[in-house]
Design a protein around this motif. Structure first.
Motif, PDB file in Angstrom:
ATOM      1  N   THR A 263       0.840  -1.198   0.000  1.00 47.77           N
ATOM      2  CA  THR A 263       0.000   0.000   0.000  1.00 47.77           C
ATOM      3  C   THR A 263       0.871   1.242   0.000  1.00 47.77           C
ATOM      4  OG1 THR A 263      -1.717  -1.172   1.237  1.00 47.77           O
ATOM      5  CG2 THR A 263      -1.830   1.221   1.230  1.00 47.77           C
ATOM      6  N   THR A 264       0.484   2.245  -0.776  1.00 48.11           N
ATOM      7  CA  THR A 264       1.245   3.480  -0.877  1.00 48.11           C
ATOM      8  C   THR A 264       0.811   4.481   0.189  1.00 48.11           C
ATOM      9  OG1 THR A 264      -0.286   4.562  -2.393  1.00 48.11           O
ATOM     10  CG2 THR A 264       1.377   3.110  -3.371  1.00 48.11           C
ATOM     11  N   HIS A 265       1.532   5.593   0.250  1.00 53.40           N
ATOM     12  CA  HIS A 265       1.205   6.658   1.206  1.00 53.40           C
ATOM     13  C   HIS A 265      -0.233   7.141   1.055  1.00 53.40           C
ATOM     14  CE1 HIS A 265       5.175   7.352   2.932  1.00 53.40           C
ATOM     15  NE2 HIS A 265       5.699   7.310   1.729  1.00 53.40           N
ATOM     16  N   ASP A 266      -0.723   7.213  -0.169  1.00 51.71           N
ATOM     17  CA  ASP A 266      -2.060   7.765  -0.397  1.00 51.71           C
ATOM     18  C   ASP A 266      -3.147   6.703  -0.512  1.00 51.71           C
ATOM     19  OD1 ASP A 266      -1.415   6.699  -2.837  1.00 51.71           O
ATOM     20  OD2 ASP A 266      -1.508   8.585  -3.954  1.00 51.71           O
ATOM     21  N   GLY A 267      -2.829   5.469  -0.124  1.00 49.90           N
ATOM     22  CA  GLY A 267      -3.845   4.430  -0.055  1.00 49.90           C
ATOM     23  C   GLY A 267      -4.035   3.600  -1.301  1.00 49.90           C
ATOM     24  N   ALA A 268      -3.261   3.859  -2.357  1.00 50.11           N
ATOM     25  CA  ALA A 268      -3.319   3.003  -3.536  1.00 50.11           C
ATOM     26  C   ALA A 268      -2.611   1.676  -3.231  1.00 50.11           C
ATOM     27  CB  ALA A 268      -2.665   3.692  -4.727  1.00 50.11           C
ATOM     28  N   ARG A 269      -2.773   0.723  -4.105  1.00 46.85           N
ATOM     29  CA  ARG A 269      -2.178  -0.598  -3.919  1.00 46.85           C
ATOM     30  C   ARG A 269      -1.321  -0.941  -5.129  1.00 46.85           C
ATOM     31  NH1 ARG A 269      -4.324  -6.024  -5.067  1.00 46.85           N
ATOM     32  NH2 ARG A 269      -3.483  -7.554  -3.593  1.00 46.85           N
ATOM     33  N   VAL A 270      -0.136  -1.476  -4.879  1.00 47.23           N
ATOM     34  CA  VAL A 270       0.716  -1.919  -5.973  1.00 47.23           C
ATOM     35  C   VAL A 270       0.092  -3.166  -6.593  1.00 47.23           C
ATOM     36  CG1 VAL A 270       3.023  -2.683  -6.649  1.00 47.23           C
ATOM     37  CG2 VAL A 270       2.760  -0.973  -4.835  1.00 47.23           C
ATOM     38  N   ARG A 271      -0.140  -3.104  -7.877  1.00 51.08           N
ATOM     39  CA  ARG A 271      -0.866  -4.168  -8.579  1.00 51.08           C
ATOM     40  C   ARG A 271      -0.045  -5.451  -8.626  1.00 51.08           C
ATOM     41  NH1 ARG A 271      -2.213  -1.377 -12.872  1.00 51.08           N
ATOM     42  NH2 ARG A 271      -4.358  -0.997 -12.213  1.00 51.08           N
ATOM     43  N   PRO A 272      -0.590  -6.564  -8.168  1.00 54.80           N
ATOM     44  CA  PRO A 272       0.114  -7.845  -8.267  1.00 54.80           C
ATOM     45  C   PRO A 272       0.223  -8.312  -9.719  1.00 54.80           C
ATOM     46  CG  PRO A 272      -1.643  -7.933  -6.619  1.00 54.80           C
ATOM     47  CD  PRO A 272      -1.854  -6.686  -7.421  1.00 54.80           C
ATOM     48  N   GLY A 273       1.200  -9.172  -9.963  1.00 61.11           N
ATOM     49  CA  GLY A 273       1.303  -9.819 -11.255  1.00 61.11           C
ATOM     50  C   GLY A 273       1.917  -8.974 -12.353  1.00 61.11           C
ATOM     51  N   VAL A 274       2.550  -7.860 -11.998  1.00 60.32           N
ATOM     52  CA  VAL A 274       3.156  -6.981 -13.005  1.00 60.32           C
ATOM     53  C   VAL A 274       4.678  -7.009 -12.930  1.00 60.32           C
ATOM     54  CG1 VAL A 274       3.317  -4.616 -13.883  1.00 60.32           C
ATOM     55  CG2 VAL A 274       1.137  -5.475 -13.014  1.00 60.32           C
ATOM     56  N   ALA A 275       5.230  -6.915 -11.738  1.00 65.72           N
ATOM     57  CA  ALA A 275       6.680  -6.891 -11.559  1.00 65.72           C
ATOM     58  C   ALA A 275       7.078  -7.883 -10.469  1.00 65.72           C
ATOM     59  CB  ALA A 275       7.159  -5.491 -11.198  1.00 65.72           C
ATOM     60  N   TYR A 276       8.026  -8.720 -10.811  1.00 68.25           N
ATOM     61  CA  TYR A 276       8.562  -9.700  -9.871  1.00 68.25           C
ATOM     62  C   TYR A 276      10.059  -9.474  -9.721  1.00 68.25           C
ATOM     63  CZ  TYR A 276       4.260 -12.322 -10.895  1.00 68.25           C
ATOM     64  OH  TYR A 276       2.946 -12.703 -11.054  1.00 68.25           O
ATOM     65  N   ARG A 277      10.559  -9.713  -8.516  1.00 72.94           N
ATOM     66  CA  ARG A 277      11.995  -9.693  -8.246  1.00 72.94           C
ATOM     67  C   ARG A 277      12.445 -11.117  -7.953  1.00 72.94           C
ATOM     68  NH1 ARG A 277      13.541  -6.817  -2.719  1.00 72.94           N
ATOM     69  NH2 ARG A 277      15.390  -8.100  -3.126  1.00 72.94           N
ATOM     70  N   SER A 278      13.720 -11.416  -8.226  1.00 71.47           N
ATOM     71  CA  SER A 278      14.157 -12.802  -8.072  1.00 71.47           C
ATOM     72  C   SER A 278      15.667 -12.898  -7.909  1.00 71.47           C
ATOM     73  CB  SER A 278      13.735 -13.624  -9.301  1.00 71.47           C
ATOM     74  OG  SER A 278      14.033 -14.997  -9.134  1.00 71.47           O
ATOM     75  N   ASP A 279      16.090 -14.071  -7.458  1.00 69.81           N
ATOM     76  CA  ASP A 279      17.477 -14.464  -7.597  1.00 69.81           C
ATOM     77  C   ASP A 279      17.647 -15.041  -9.011  1.00 69.81           C
ATOM     78  OD1 ASP A 279      15.663 -16.325  -6.572  1.00 69.81           O
ATOM     79  OD2 ASP A 279      17.208 -17.625  -5.749  1.00 69.81           O
ATOM     80  N   ALA A 280      18.839 -15.528  -9.329  1.00 66.03           N
ATOM     81  CA  ALA A 280      19.142 -15.961 -10.696  1.00 66.03           C
ATOM     82  C   ALA A 280      18.233 -17.107 -11.137  1.00 66.03           C
ATOM     83  CB  ALA A 280      20.602 -16.378 -10.794  1.00 66.03           C
ATOM     84  N   LEU A 281      18.006 -17.173 -12.441  1.00 67.90           N
ATOM     85  CA  LEU A 281      17.053 -18.128 -13.001  1.00 67.90           C
ATOM     86  C   LEU A 281      17.729 -19.331 -13.657  1.00 67.90           C
ATOM     87  CD1 LEU A 281      14.563 -15.594 -14.660  1.00 67.90           C
ATOM     88  CD2 LEU A 281      14.533 -16.532 -12.331  1.00 67.90           C
ATOM     89  N   HIS A 282      19.031 -19.454 -13.534  1.00 70.46           N
ATOM     90  CA  HIS A 282      19.701 -20.589 -14.188  1.00 70.46           C
ATOM     91  C   HIS A 282      19.422 -21.908 -13.482  1.00 70.46           C
ATOM     92  CE1 HIS A 282      22.616 -19.492 -11.026  1.00 70.46           C
ATOM     93  NE2 HIS A 282      23.006 -20.754 -11.067  1.00 70.46           N
ATOM     94  N   ARG A 283      19.002 -21.844 -12.220  1.00 75.16           N
ATOM     95  CA  ARG A 283      18.734 -23.077 -11.466  1.00 75.16           C
ATOM     96  C   ARG A 283      17.287 -23.546 -11.604  1.00 75.16           C
ATOM     97  NH1 ARG A 283      21.833 -19.879  -7.979  1.00 75.16           N
ATOM     98  NH2 ARG A 283      19.880 -18.963  -7.249  1.00 75.16           N
ATOM     99  N   LEU A 284      16.456 -22.839 -12.339  1.00 70.12           N
ATOM    100  CA  LEU A 284      15.039 -23.183 -12.405  1.00 70.12           C
ATOM    101  C   LEU A 284      14.818 -24.621 -12.868  1.00 70.12           C
ATOM    102  CD1 LEU A 284      13.286 -20.076 -14.037  1.00 70.12           C
ATOM    103  CD2 LEU A 284      13.183 -20.804 -11.651  1.00 70.12           C
ATOM    104  N   SER A 285      13.985 -25.327 -12.142  1.00 70.28           N
ATOM    105  CA  SER A 285      13.559 -26.650 -12.583  1.00 70.28           C
ATOM    106  C   SER A 285      12.570 -26.488 -13.733  1.00 70.28           C
ATOM    107  CB  SER A 285      12.892 -27.397 -11.434  1.00 70.28           C
ATOM    108  OG  SER A 285      11.680 -26.740 -11.069  1.00 70.28           O
ATOM    109  N   ASP A 286      12.283 -27.578 -14.422  1.00 69.33           N
ATOM    110  CA  ASP A 286      11.301 -27.519 -15.501  1.00 69.33           C
ATOM    111  C   ASP A 286       9.943 -27.069 -14.973  1.00 69.33           C
ATOM    112  OD1 ASP A 286      13.215 -28.360 -17.297  1.00 69.33           O
ATOM    113  OD2 ASP A 286      12.547 -30.459 -17.306  1.00 69.33           O
TER     114      ASP A 286
END
Length: 260
Positions: free
Chosen positions: A22-45
């Motif tokens: 939630t932001t200072h003015d009461g808005a909400r960060v929309r899910p499903g738009v931006a993801y953060r991660s560690d490296a993706l070389h280990r991803l399983s199928d």
């Protein structure tokens, strides 16, 4: 507000949705738009399919050339892959494996609190370095433009990715204490990587205590980045405009895309 959006990828334990805050003015960060991660070389199928199932259409890799070549990402079908090396040729982007493989050099580099100083240097460079400013500006424009969801990452997903997430959330108006909580959440997700690091360091004959500050997220590290913003630019708004070169239209597009 804590982030309630919980997506589990066992082979990328620091993967998480930046939505739900939630932001200072009461808005909400929309899910499903931006993801953060560690490296993706280990991803399983299975995890690679799950990533594609989340609608990820952009993968932004913040790692150095050495890291990318050593451990290339696994990218969902149909997703665009982009490398934005935010450390570039700066010394903080040097191959630490080479340092750690030479115990005598490591003792010299990391003696007397050297590892902690290194981490503070990294966080300053992520704010004011030319490669960092160009890379993070492009990341923000890509998140704003789509299409689909974007995942951005480095190796552990804690420092380079951590500043990217802090930058994005701050520009959206998320309170500073929430930004710090999101940053520190990496500590509880990287136990297996910390153990691998421990084994590699001890196997190389390097004192673990010398280098342990490099495997943790600490409040003081992120504070250093925000202090660098104030020192160099005077305010976060000036950093966005002058340091990153973001126009008002860029910020409006980001907020339109990311807030609900």
């Amino acid at each position: 507000m804590t982030n309630q959006a919980r997506v589990v990828l066992p082979t990328a334990p620091n993967f998480r949705d930046l939505g739900g805050y939630t932001t200072h003015d009461g808005a909400r960060v929309r899910p499903g738009v931006a993801y953060r991660s560690d490296a993706l070389h280990r991803l399983s199928d299975d995890d690679l399919r799950a990533l594609g199932g989340l609608g990820v259409r952009q993968v932004v890799d913040l790692r150095t050339e050495f890291e990318r070549q050593s451990n290339p990402d696994r990218v969902p079908d149909g997703a665009e892959y982009t490398s934005l090396d935010v450390q570039g040729d700066h010394s903080t982007g040097a191959d630490l494996v080479a340092v750690l493989s030479d115990p005598a050099r490591a003792r010299t580099v990391f003696a007397d609190g050297g590892a902690e100083r290194f981490m503070h240097d990294v966080n300053r460079i992520l704010v004011s370095g030319a490669d960092a400013r160009a890379g993070y500006a492009e990341l923000l424009r890509r998140v704003a433009a789509g299409p689909g969801a974007t995942v951005f990452h480095c190796s552990a997903g804690k420092d380079r990715t951590g500043w990217g997430a802090a930058l994005l959330l701050t520009l959206l108006g998320v309170p500073r204490e929430t930004v710090f909580a999101d940053y520190l959440a990496s500590n509880g997700r990287l136990a297996h990587l910390q153990e691998s690091f421990r084994a590699a360091v001890e196997g190389a004959g390097v004192d673990l205590e010398l280098v342990w500050p490099m495997v943790e997220c600490r409040t003081s590290y992120l504070e250093t980045a925000f202090t660098e913003v104030e020192k160099v630019y005077g305010s976060f708004g000036a950093y966005a405009a002058e340091g990153l070169g973001l126009a008002p239209g860029d910020l409006a597009a980001l907020r339109e895309r990311m807030l609900e």
